[in-house]
Design a protein around this motif. Sequence first.
Motif, short mmCIF file in Angstrom:
data_model
loop_
_atom_site.label_atom_id
_atom_site.label_comp_id
_atom_site.label_asym_id
_atom_site.label_seq_id
_atom_site.Cartn_x
_atom_site.Cartn_y
_atom_site.Cartn_z
N ALA A 220 0.83 -1.20 0.00
CA ALA A 220 0.00 0.00 0.00
C ALA A 220 0.86 1.24 0.00
O ALA A 220 1.81 1.36 0.75
CB ALA A 220 -0.91 -0.01 1.23
N GLY A 221 0.51 2.19 -0.86
CA GLY A 221 1.19 3.47 -0.90
C GLY A 221 2.38 3.50 -1.81
O GLY A 221 2.93 4.55 -2.06
N ALA B 123 4.91 4.92 9.89
CA ALA B 123 4.01 3.83 9.53
C ALA B 123 3.03 3.47 10.65
O ALA B 123 2.00 2.86 10.40
CB ALA B 123 4.83 2.59 9.14
N GLU B 124 3.35 3.87 11.88
CA GLU B 124 2.47 3.63 13.03
C GLU B 124 1.49 4.77 13.27
O GLU B 124 0.73 4.76 14.23
CB GLU B 124 3.31 3.40 14.30
CG GLU B 124 4.08 2.09 14.32
CD GLU B 124 5.24 2.06 13.34
OE1 GLU B 124 5.40 1.04 12.65
OE2 GLU B 124 5.97 3.06 13.25
N GLY C 122 10.50 2.75 7.54
CA GLY C 122 10.64 2.11 8.85
C GLY C 122 11.55 0.90 8.87
O GLY C 122 11.79 0.33 9.93
N GLY C 123 12.07 0.47 7.72
CA GLY C 123 12.97 -0.67 7.69
C GLY C 123 12.23 -1.99 7.59
O GLY C 123 11.11 -2.08 7.09
N LYS D 114 2.95 11.93 4.49
CA LYS D 114 2.75 13.36 4.78
C LYS D 114 4.04 14.08 5.14
O LYS D 114 4.07 14.95 6.01
CB LYS D 114 1.72 13.54 5.90
CG LYS D 114 0.34 12.94 5.57
CD LYS D 114 -0.63 13.09 6.72
CE LYS D 114 -2.01 12.57 6.35
NZ LYS D 114 -2.01 11.10 6.08
N MET D 115 5.13 13.75 4.44
CA MET D 115 6.41 14.39 4.75
C MET D 115 6.45 15.82 4.23
O MET D 115 6.09 16.10 3.09
CB MET D 115 7.57 13.58 4.15
CG MET D 115 8.92 14.24 4.36
SD MET D 115 10.32 13.19 3.87
CE MET D 115 10.53 12.22 5.37
#
Length: 381
Positions: free
Chosen positions: A44-45, A148-149, A181-182, A190-191
């Motif tokens: 996703a994404g 991601a959380e 996140g690895g 949303k960076m």
Amino acid sequence: MTDQHRAARRIRSAAAAALVTVLAVGTAACSKDADPTPAARATAGSTGDSVDIADVQNFLSQVPNWSADDWQKWAAKNGFKPEDIKAIKGFWDTKKPSDPRGGDSVKPDKQAPSFREFTLPERIAAKPQAHPYSADTAVIGRLLFVNAEGEEHSCSGTVVSDPKNPGKSNLVWTAGHCVHGGKGSDYVQKMMFIPAYNRSGATSHGKSIDSWEEVAPLGRWAADAMLTMPQWMQEGTHVGNQASQFDFAVVQVSPLDGSRSLEETVGSSVPILFNAKPTDITAPKAYGYPADPPFDGEELEHCDSNVKLAPFAFLASRPPMLAIGCTMTGGSSGGGWLTKQNGRTVLFSNVSIGDDEAGWQAGPTLGAEAKKMFDAFVAQV
């Protein structure tokens, strides 16, 4: 630093590994028919398919021998394009610049993989940049994002030169763990990049404001593409390990308002010095916006060193990391490490991991694989 730390400057690898935290994370030949993305699955994404490989180590062993075509294929399938720019702007417009948000970091894990014995660099206290920030530091900025959380976090980044668009770069260099996140995780969402964040000191000393304009004198920029290394995506954790030796990333941004490029707006960009040797680096400076205590993310801090960088490795077969004395904390992740080459400021590494107590940080060597990743990204965007 305690007397105990001073007495034990040289430490065994397992003991040293227990102190390391991420501050924000024989080779097989690759033939012309090599496929850098076998057994793909949808994520996703993502802009394309993301690698799902039964034998990750075998896959990673091929990366050093990837051709330019292999890298471009990886970039095309494993880069990430976040939400619509209007959605990013709408999200941050509901927030305040001084809302609490931690740096991207975690506490040490005593089970962290060991690395070889090395000499700790002397502790160097971070110093705040005087307000208003000088024009030459405008290339340094703060990155805000949702991990991601679903948690808001911050990192740091540097405007770097784009060989495909000289004088008009929209590229930001940062840490791999600031964009992904690895292992088992995904790209962040949303960076937003804010060059010269809080240049005037509007949010210094605990001051709270409602307007982004006061802390974003050069505007706000949304990430519309990003890429990090396969090693980080497959092995990275928020405790320093061999993936930290490839903990770097590149991000392309677009203005939330206006039409000029990032470099034109900021006034300059910094070339990346790939394949630099530690002996080539003189008077290095580490920059960032540390957000974890005792810092709050509102000040541009820097650590200036006049000693040689200390190399070490979690995995000896990979390019070594470089250590510098510095007391910056989480949030400084991704901040540029700068030096002078032929009279010009260049970026040779970025903040990756560190030990807050002992007062040192480490960044990856930007070797041949870093350049291949960068070139592949530039070719795709």
